[in-house]
Design an enzyme around this catalytic site. Structure first.
Site, PDB file in Angstrom:
ATOM      1  N   GLY A  89       0.812  -1.218   0.000  1.00 54.24           N
ATOM      2  CA  GLY A  89       0.000   0.000   0.000  1.00 54.24           C
ATOM      3  C   GLY A  89       0.842   1.262   0.000  1.00 54.24           C
ATOM      4  CE  LYS A 110       7.757   0.302   5.359  1.00 54.98           C
ATOM      5  NZ  LYS A 110       8.291  -0.654   6.342  1.00 54.98           N
ATOM      6  N   GLY A 123       0.032   6.113   1.386  1.00 54.32           N
ATOM      7  CA  GLY A 123       1.123   5.565   0.579  1.00 54.32           C
ATOM      8  C   GLY A 123       2.487   6.141   0.918  1.00 54.32           C
ATOM      9  CG  ASP A 249       0.775  -8.687   6.699  1.00 57.18           C
ATOM     10  OD1 ASP A 249       0.251  -9.272   7.662  1.00 57.18           O
ATOM     11  OD2 ASP A 249       1.014  -7.467   6.704  1.00 57.18           O
TER      12      ASP A 249
HETATM   13  P1  AMP Z   1       2.654  -3.215   7.832  1.00 53.92           P
HETATM   14  O1  AMP Z   1       2.487  -2.198   8.879  1.00 53.92           O
HETATM   15  O2  AMP Z   1       3.918  -3.071   7.058  1.00 53.92           O
HETATM   16  O3  AMP Z   1       2.485  -4.604   8.295  1.00 53.92           O
HETATM   17  O4  AMP Z   1       1.492  -2.908   6.771  1.00 53.92           O
HETATM   18  C1  AMP Z   1       0.231  -3.513   6.787  1.00 53.92           C
HETATM   19  C2  AMP Z   1      -0.540  -3.107   5.553  1.00 53.92           C
HETATM   20  O5  AMP Z   1      -0.927  -1.735   5.629  1.00 53.92           O
HETATM   21  C3  AMP Z   1       0.209  -3.261   4.256  1.00 53.92           C
HETATM   22  O6  AMP Z   1      -0.702  -3.666   3.270  1.00 53.92           O
HETATM   23  C4  AMP Z   1       0.711  -1.852   3.993  1.00 53.92           C
HETATM   24  O7  AMP Z   1       0.980  -1.623   2.632  1.00 53.92           O
HETATM   25  C5  AMP Z   1      -0.458  -1.026   4.481  1.00 53.92           C
HETATM   26  N1  AMP Z   1      -0.059   0.329   4.876  1.00 53.92           N
HETATM   27  C6  AMP Z   1       0.599   0.686   6.007  1.00 53.92           C
HETATM   28  N2  AMP Z   1       0.818   2.019   6.034  1.00 53.92           N
HETATM   29  C7  AMP Z   1       0.310   2.523   4.897  1.00 53.92           C
HETATM   30  C8  AMP Z   1       0.217   3.839   4.330  1.00 53.92           C
HETATM   31  N3  AMP Z   1       0.721   4.914   4.941  1.00 53.92           N
HETATM   32  N4  AMP Z   1      -0.395   3.959   3.137  1.00 53.92           N
HETATM   33  C9  AMP Z   1      -0.907   2.892   2.492  1.00 53.92           C
HETATM   34  N5  AMP Z   1      -0.867   1.643   2.965  1.00 53.92           N
HETATM   35  C10 AMP Z   1      -0.266   1.446   4.157  1.00 53.92           C
HETATM   36 MG    MG Z   2       4.111  -5.163   6.342  1.00 55.44          MG
END
Ligand code: AMP
Ligand code: MG
Length: 492
Positions: A89, A110, A123, A249
């Site tokens: 995301g 990222k 994003g 994930d």
């Molecule tokens: P994580 O915190 O890396 O485990 O992310 C969990 C999910 O939330 C993943 O699909 C990320 O891509 C999404 N995500 C986290 N932060 C953002 C953000 N600022 N914008 C878009 N998607 C996000």
């Molecule tokens: Mg993640």
């Protein structure tokens, strides 16, 4: 010559695996750091490029020739709850590169803007978490722990809205694969067996080619991933590292530490330590990490089930047999590593009891995790004044003194030699780890004063974590009471 010789393979899996996405441009890219050694090891020739160009490339403003950026699809169990669609995301697979030995690496941005998987997110990444990931992932590598690497970090010249406005950043990270347990879950949960098979074949080809020679390559793949995770989590435990958000994930199929979020190294030892602000029930607490590893691997096994045997019953038996090996593997890796950390060369039946007893004393005495092992690695077999450094870490020195007497008796038994034991122990017990308060200070200085020197100095010390460096003792000490960081945040 192209600065990045891309060799994109993931793209061949087909478009249900990703969404092609151009990185968003940012207002004013500024290069904070570029990892020249890593770039060279990967066969990149970015070092000679103008800094502006490198900043533009690693901010996503300039898509380098040969890149085919995609947001990768994945699902995942988050805190035990299944979400059928997560995906990149706020990240993109920019492309892949093959190292001179043929190993394939994923290059990921990222903080590079919204994708079809962004849901409500912007994003973007804030600068703080970018710096944290850079510091911690590179430190993990020097500590000998499998991990994604950091290739570059940039500022964006834009703010991102979190609880307050924060400066933005983008990190470029490198992995042996960004395929996750959740990538398999994505296709398995949709009943797309063909895609699960293609994904498994892809992982076997690029990460575990030895599995091809096994009678059942998919079962071999499962067994290998189980083994790699057991080894990885044992290493985390030996360093007091808490990943903080071990959702499926965030578990790499390649056995690397990935997705650094609210991660932390503990200072004083507490077996159930949690730092993450969102981990209310301690699901990802220090002492639960090995269990969660198995829980996640069970989700992987479920996703692979149709590939493991001709009928469900046989597949379940095969999966259970593979999963049942996990605990023994983990305990073996843990105990081997702990023998190394405590300088025991011979194996004895009561080794585990001796090591468990040390952790009990550390917990009771609120002793600093890292320094306990470092000071232990400097002790002679006979008491000397060096003992005092170790004693000083404990609320009640009598308990550790008693334990050290037992330990010395054990060393006598195996004819341990001071100099060789100390050298071996010091090669596995770091002096420096990215302590939370140091990471926090680096972020504060960058965020508040646009001063990256604190970050760069800390990063430099962490390049050689096992070597006591002159005038760098401040980096080895636990925080003063006012510096303690009790909670960490995802906050990206
Ligand atoms: P994580 O915190 O890396 O485990 O992310 C969990 C999910 O939330 C993943 O699909 C990320 O891509 C999404 N995500 C986290 N932060 C953002 C953000 N600022 N914008 C878009 N998607 C996000
Ligand atoms: Mg993640």
């Amino acid at each position: 010559m192209k600065p990045i010789p891309f060799d994109n393979r993931y793209i061949d899996l087909g478009d249900d695996f990703y969404a092609r996405t151009v990185p968003a441009t940012v207002a004013d890219p500024g290069l904070i750091i570029y990892n020249e050694a890593l770039g060279e090891a990967l066969g990149l020739s970015c070092t000679g490029l103008d800094e502006d160009i490198r900043a533009a490339v690693f901010a996503g403003n300039r898509v380098p020739e040969g890149a085919e950026p995609v947001a990768m699809a994945y699902a995942g169990h988050q805190f035990g709850h299944f979400n059928p669609q997560l995906g990149d995301g706020r990240a993109l697979l920019l492309g892949q590169v093959s190292r001179h030995d043929g190993a394939l690496f994923d290059m990921h941005l990222k903080g590079s803007g919204r994708t079809v998987f962004s849901r409500d997110g912007d994003g973007r990444a804030a600068l703080g978490p970018v710096l944290r990931e850079y510091l911690v992932s590179e430190a993990m590598d020097r500590l000998g722990v499998p991990t994604t690497r950091a290739l570059a970090a940039v500022t964006t010249g834009e703010n991102v809205a979190r609880e307050k406005l924060l400066p933005g950043g983008v990190i470029t990270r490198i992995a042996r694969s960004f395929v996750r347990v959740g990538t398999f879950e994505f296709f398995a949960s949709r009943g797309n067996l063909d895609a699960v098979t293609r994904l498994a074949n892809y992982v076997i080809e690029h990460n575990y080619p030895d599995c091809r020679d096994e009678s059942n390559p998919y079962l071999a793949l499962l067994a290998t991933v189980i083994d790699r995770q057991a080894a990885l989590i044992a290493q985390w435990m030996q360093l007091g590292f808490i990943h903080g958000v071990m959702n499926t994930d965030n578990m790499s199929i390649a056995g690397e530490t990935i997705d650094y979020g609210p991660c932390a190294f503990m200072d004083h030892y507490a077996h159930d330590r949690v730092y993450s602000s969102i981990d209310h029930h301690g699901r990802y607490a220090y002492n639960n990490q090995a269990n969660i590893g198995l829980w996640n691997l069970t989700r992987l096994a479920e996703s692979l089930l149709p590939l493991l045997a001709d009928n469900t019953e046989a597949a379940v038996v095969a999966a259970k047999t593979a999963l049942n090996k996990y605990t023994g593997l983990y305990e073996g890796y843990w105990l081997d590593g702990m023998r190394g950390k405590t300088g025991l060369q011979k194996q004895q039946d009561d080794d585990k009891a001796l090591i468990d007893a040390l952790f009990d004393v550390m917990a009771a005495g609120k002793a600093d995790f890292t320094l306990t092992f470092y000071y232990l690695s400097r002790l002679d077999i006979e008491p000397t004044e060096q003992d005092r450094d170790l004693h000083a870490l404990f609320d009640d020195p009598e308990q550790i003194d008693q334990w050290v007497r037992q330990w010395r008796a054990r060393l006598h038994d195996e004819g341990s030699v001071d100099t060789t034991r100390q050298a071996r122990m010091q090669a596995v017990n770091p002096v420096y780890i990215p302590r939370n308060h140091l990471v926090e200070a680096a972020i504060r200085s960058a965020e508040d004063n646009n001063d990256f020197s604190v970050f760069l100095d800390l990063h430099a010390v962490l390049q050689r974590p096992f070597e006591r460096q002159p005038e760098m003792d401040a980096y080895m000490l636990p925080p003063e009471p006012h510096e303690v960081v009790e909670q960490t945040f995802c906050g990206t």
